[in-house]
Scaffold this motif. Structure first.
Motif, PDB file in Angstrom:
ATOM      1  N   GLY A 148       1.775   4.226   8.127  1.00  0.00           N
ATOM      2  CA  GLY A 148       1.053   3.752   6.956  1.00  0.00           C
ATOM      3  C   GLY A 148       0.665   2.296   7.085  1.00  0.00           C
ATOM      4  N   ARG A 149       0.149   1.755   5.990  1.00  0.00           N
ATOM      5  CA  ARG A 149      -0.289   0.364   6.006  1.00  0.00           C
ATOM      6  C   ARG A 149      -0.019  -0.266   4.635  1.00  0.00           C
ATOM      7  NH1 ARG A 149      -4.798   3.424   4.872  1.00  0.00           N
ATOM      8  NH2 ARG A 149      -6.240   2.564   3.304  1.00  0.00           N
ATOM      9  N   VAL A 150      -0.189  -1.566   4.582  1.00  0.00           N
ATOM     10  CA  VAL A 150      -0.023  -2.314   3.334  1.00  0.00           C
ATOM     11  C   VAL A 150      -1.295  -3.108   3.067  1.00  0.00           C
ATOM     12  CG1 VAL A 150       1.276  -4.112   2.142  1.00  0.00           C
ATOM     13  CG2 VAL A 150       2.462  -2.488   3.617  1.00  0.00           C
ATOM     14  N   GLU A 151      -1.735  -3.101   1.848  1.00  0.00           N
ATOM     15  CA  GLU A 151      -2.887  -3.912   1.450  1.00  0.00           C
ATOM     16  C   GLU A 151      -2.504  -4.779   0.251  1.00  0.00           C
ATOM     17  OE1 GLU A 151      -6.159  -1.325   0.673  1.00  0.00           O
ATOM     18  OE2 GLU A 151      -6.468  -0.813   2.798  1.00  0.00           O
ATOM     19  N   PRO A 152      -2.821  -6.072   0.293  1.00  0.00           N
ATOM     20  CA  PRO A 152      -3.271  -6.836   1.467  1.00  0.00           C
ATOM     21  C   PRO A 152      -2.085  -7.211   2.339  1.00  0.00           C
ATOM     22  CG  PRO A 152      -3.114  -8.290  -0.416  1.00  0.00           C
ATOM     23  CD  PRO A 152      -2.768  -6.916  -0.920  1.00  0.00           C
ATOM     24  N   VAL A 165       0.776  -5.953  -4.189  1.00  0.00           N
ATOM     25  CA  VAL A 165       0.606  -5.314  -2.883  1.00  0.00           C
ATOM     26  C   VAL A 165       0.809  -3.810  -3.041  1.00  0.00           C
ATOM     27  CG1 VAL A 165       1.266  -7.339  -1.549  1.00  0.00           C
ATOM     28  CG2 VAL A 165       3.017  -5.762  -2.323  1.00  0.00           C
ATOM     29  N   THR A 166       0.140  -3.080  -2.176  1.00  0.00           N
ATOM     30  CA  THR A 166       0.166  -1.611  -2.265  1.00  0.00           C
ATOM     31  C   THR A 166       0.523  -1.021  -0.914  1.00  0.00           C
ATOM     32  OG1 THR A 166      -1.558  -1.671  -3.959  1.00  0.00           O
ATOM     33  CG2 THR A 166      -1.156   0.447  -2.871  1.00  0.00           C
ATOM     34  N   ALA A 167       1.481  -0.102  -0.915  1.00  0.00           N
ATOM     35  CA  ALA A 167       1.856   0.632   0.293  1.00  0.00           C
ATOM     36  C   ALA A 167       1.058   1.932   0.338  1.00  0.00           C
ATOM     37  CB  ALA A 167       3.347   0.924   0.290  1.00  0.00           C
ATOM     38  N   ILE A 168       0.375   2.158   1.462  1.00  0.00           N
ATOM     39  CA  ILE A 168      -0.493   3.349   1.595  1.00  0.00           C
ATOM     40  C   ILE A 168      -0.006   4.161   2.788  1.00  0.00           C
ATOM     41  CG2 ILE A 168      -2.856   4.153   1.909  1.00  0.00           C
ATOM     42  CD1 ILE A 168      -3.753   1.393   0.838  1.00  0.00           C
ATOM     43  N   PRO A 169       0.682   5.293   2.529  1.00  0.00           N
ATOM     44  CA  PRO A 169       1.176   6.110   3.650  1.00  0.00           C
ATOM     45  C   PRO A 169       0.045   6.893   4.314  1.00  0.00           C
ATOM     46  CG  PRO A 169       1.714   7.139   1.562  1.00  0.00           C
ATOM     47  CD  PRO A 169       1.088   5.824   1.225  1.00  0.00           C
ATOM     48  N   ASN A 170       0.160   7.100   5.605  1.00  0.00           N
ATOM     49  CA  ASN A 170      -0.785   7.961   6.316  1.00  0.00           C
ATOM     50  C   ASN A 170      -0.446   9.424   6.035  1.00  0.00           C
ATOM     51  OD1 ASN A 170      -2.110   5.771   7.440  1.00  0.00           O
ATOM     52  ND2 ASN A 170      -0.877   5.792   9.336  1.00  0.00           N
ATOM     53  N   ASP A 171      -1.384  10.295   6.362  1.00  0.00           N
ATOM     54  CA  ASP A 171      -1.155  11.726   6.177  1.00  0.00           C
ATOM     55  C   ASP A 171       0.104  12.163   6.916  1.00  0.00           C
ATOM     56  OD1 ASP A 171      -3.435  11.885   4.681  1.00  0.00           O
ATOM     57  OD2 ASP A 171      -4.706  12.600   6.336  1.00  0.00           O
ATOM     58  N   GLY A 172       0.917  12.903   6.226  1.00  0.00           N
ATOM     59  CA  GLY A 172       2.135  13.417   6.828  1.00  0.00           C
ATOM     60  C   GLY A 172       3.336  12.523   6.629  1.00  0.00           C
ATOM     61  N   TYR A 173       3.129  11.394   5.919  1.00  0.00           N
ATOM     62  CA  TYR A 173       4.241  10.470   5.694  1.00  0.00           C
ATOM     63  C   TYR A 173       4.339  10.122   4.201  1.00  0.00           C
ATOM     64  CZ  TYR A 173       4.187   9.854  10.744  1.00  0.00           C
ATOM     65  OH  TYR A 173       4.211  10.076  12.085  1.00  0.00           O
ATOM     66  N   ASP A 174       5.540   9.775   3.782  1.00  0.00           N
ATOM     67  CA  ASP A 174       5.779   9.321   2.409  1.00  0.00           C
ATOM     68  C   ASP A 174       6.258   7.869   2.437  1.00  0.00           C
ATOM     69  OD1 ASP A 174       5.139  11.723   1.097  1.00  0.00           O
ATOM     70  OD2 ASP A 174       7.132  12.539   1.566  1.00  0.00           O
ATOM     71  N   PHE A 175       5.891   7.173   1.406  1.00  0.00           N
ATOM     72  CA  PHE A 175       6.421   5.814   1.236  1.00  0.00           C
ATOM     73  C   PHE A 175       7.880   5.909   0.787  1.00  0.00           C
ATOM     74  CE2 PHE A 175       7.347   2.281  -1.747  1.00  0.00           C
ATOM     75  CZ  PHE A 175       7.322   1.248  -0.829  1.00  0.00           C
ATOM     76  N   LYS A 188       5.075   2.297  -5.069  1.00  0.00           N
ATOM     77  CA  LYS A 188       4.103   1.961  -4.033  1.00  0.00           C
ATOM     78  C   LYS A 188       3.445   0.604  -4.296  1.00  0.00           C
ATOM     79  CE  LYS A 188       2.872   6.678  -2.651  1.00  0.00           C
ATOM     80  NZ  LYS A 188       1.767   7.673  -2.526  1.00  0.00           N
ATOM     81  N   GLN A 189       3.231   0.305  -5.559  1.00  0.00           N
ATOM     82  CA  GLN A 189       2.658  -0.993  -5.897  1.00  0.00           C
ATOM     83  C   GLN A 189       3.765  -1.929  -6.371  1.00  0.00           C
ATOM     84  OE1 GLN A 189      -0.542  -0.298  -8.732  1.00  0.00           O
ATOM     85  NE2 GLN A 189      -2.033  -0.574  -7.087  1.00  0.00           N
ATOM     86  N   ARG A 190       3.690  -3.167  -5.887  1.00  0.00           N
ATOM     87  CA  ARG A 190       4.707  -4.132  -6.289  1.00  0.00           C
ATOM     88  C   ARG A 190       4.066  -5.507  -6.466  1.00  0.00           C
ATOM     89  NH1 ARG A 190      10.727  -5.463  -3.938  1.00  0.00           N
ATOM     90  NH2 ARG A 190      11.231  -6.912  -5.614  1.00  0.00           N
ATOM     91  N   THR A 191       4.541  -6.224  -7.464  1.00  0.00           N
ATOM     92  CA  THR A 191       4.056  -7.575  -7.715  1.00  0.00           C
ATOM     93  C   THR A 191       5.074  -8.588  -7.214  1.00  0.00           C
ATOM     94  OG1 THR A 191       2.827  -6.863  -9.672  1.00  0.00           O
ATOM     95  CG2 THR A 191       3.310  -9.218  -9.471  1.00  0.00           C
ATOM     96  N   TYR A 192       4.588  -9.515  -6.402  1.00  0.00           N
ATOM     97  CA  TYR A 192       5.429 -10.599  -5.902  1.00  0.00           C
ATOM     98  C   TYR A 192       4.970 -11.909  -6.527  1.00  0.00           C
ATOM     99  CZ  TYR A 192       7.675  -7.709  -2.356  1.00  0.00           C
ATOM    100  OH  TYR A 192       8.413  -6.757  -1.716  1.00  0.00           O
ATOM    101  N   TYR A 193       5.935 -12.749  -6.854  1.00  0.00           N
ATOM    102  CA  TYR A 193       5.641 -14.063  -7.435  1.00  0.00           C
ATOM    103  C   TYR A 193       5.915 -15.136  -6.405  1.00  0.00           C
ATOM    104  CZ  TYR A 193       5.377 -11.575 -11.824  1.00  0.00           C
ATOM    105  OH  TYR A 193       5.014 -10.694 -12.823  1.00  0.00           O
ATOM    106  N   ALA A 194       5.037 -16.100  -6.371  1.00  0.00           N
ATOM    107  CA  ALA A 194       5.098 -17.126  -5.334  1.00  0.00           C
ATOM    108  C   ALA A 194       5.983 -18.296  -5.754  1.00  0.00           C
ATOM    109  CB  ALA A 194       3.699 -17.630  -5.006  1.00  0.00           C
ATOM    110  N   TYR A 195       7.162 -18.369  -5.167  1.00  0.00           N
ATOM    111  CA  TYR A 195       8.022 -19.517  -5.337  1.00  0.00           C
ATOM    112  C   TYR A 195       8.287 -20.200  -3.997  1.00  0.00           C
ATOM    113  CZ  TYR A 195       8.846 -17.529  -9.925  1.00  0.00           C
ATOM    114  OH  TYR A 195       8.668 -17.019 -11.192  1.00  0.00           O
TER     115      TYR A 195
END
Length: 199
Positions: A148-152, A165-175, A188-195
Motif C-alpha cells: 500500500g501507500r500513504v498520501e501525502p 494523512v491517509t493509508a491506502i492499501p493495495n488490492d489484496g491487502y488490509d490496513f 485509515k485517516q489520521r490527523t497529526y499536529y505539528a509540534y
C-alpha cells in the motif's frame, strides 16, 4: 551673573547689572537629551523670579542627562524580550529576543533583523520583537510499498498546525495500523499536529 554646570547640556540667561532689591527673571533652558535640575541656590524653577541682593552673585543652572524609557514588547506566547527599562541619554540599550517553543525570530518592528539589538538611546522608544511560527515537516511511510501507500508522504505545516494523512492499501491487502512511536491508530485517516519534525 548666571552660568551653567555644562554648556553642552543647557543655557542660562537673565544675568546682568541690576538695582538692589529689583525683581528679575533668570531662565534655564535645557538642550535636547538633557534636563534642568535646579539652580545652585536650591530653586527648581526654570523661569526663576529672583530678587537682586546687595552683593554680586553668580548663580549656576545645573543640568543632567535625561532618562528615557525603552519598552520592548512581544506577542504573548511567542517568545520573550529582555532589555526594557530606563536609559540615560546617549547610553546603549541592549535588547535580546528569544523565541518560544515552535517560533522563530523574524525581525524587530522597525525592520532590524538581528535578535540581539543594540542602539543608542536618544528618546522614549517602544519596539516589538516579531516571532513567526516555525514550519515543520511530517513524513509518512509504509512498512512495505508492495502492500500500500500513504498520501501525502511529506507534509509541511506551521507549529500547532495539522495535517491529515491517509493509508491506502493495495488490492489484496488490509490496513492494519499507524505506528508513530508514541501511539497507534487503526483508522485509515489520521490527523497529526505539528509540534516538531516527525516521521
Amino acid at each position: 551673573s548666571v552660568t551653567t554646570n555644562s554648556s553642552i547640556m543647557g543655557t542660562a540667561n537673565g544675568g546682568g547689572t541690576y538695582d538692589y532689591n529689583s525683581s528679575i527673571t533668570l531662565i534655564a533652558t535645557e538642550k535636547p537629551g538633557y534636563k534642568f535640575v535646579k539652580w545652585d541656590n536650591g530653586s527648581t524653577e526654570k523661569n526663576y523670579q529672583y530678587t537682586v541682593p546687595a552683593a554680586h552673585v553668580i548663580l549656576t543652572a545645573i543640568f543632567e542627562p535625561a532618562e528615557y524609557t525603552v519598552n520592548a514588547g512581544v506577542q504573548e506566547g511567542s517568545g520573550t524580550v529582555t532589555g526594557s527599562g530606563l536609559y540615560t541619554y546617549q547610553t546603549m540599550a541592549h535588547l535580546q529576543a528569544t523565541p518560544g517553543k515552535g517560533y522563530q525570530f523574524s525581525k524587530w518592528s522597525n525592520g532590524y533583523g538581528d535578535a540581539q539589538y543594540d542602539f543608542v538611546v536618544t528618546k522614549d522608544t517602544t519596539i516589538n520583537a516579531i516571532f513567526v511560527p516555525k514550519n515543520y515537516t511530517i513524513y509518512t511511510a509504509v512498512n512495505d510499498g508492495a502492500m500500500g501507500r500513504v498520501e501525502p508522504e511529506v507534509s509541511q505545516c506551521q507549529y500547532q498546525g495539522s495535517v491529515m494523512v491517509t493509508a491506502i492499501p493495495n488490492d489484496g491487502y488490509d490496513f492494519e495500523r499507524w505506528n508513530d512511536g508514541t501511539a497507534t491508530s487503526t483508522a485509515k485517516q489520521r490527523t497529526y499536529y505539528a509540534y516538531d519534525d516527525r516521521d
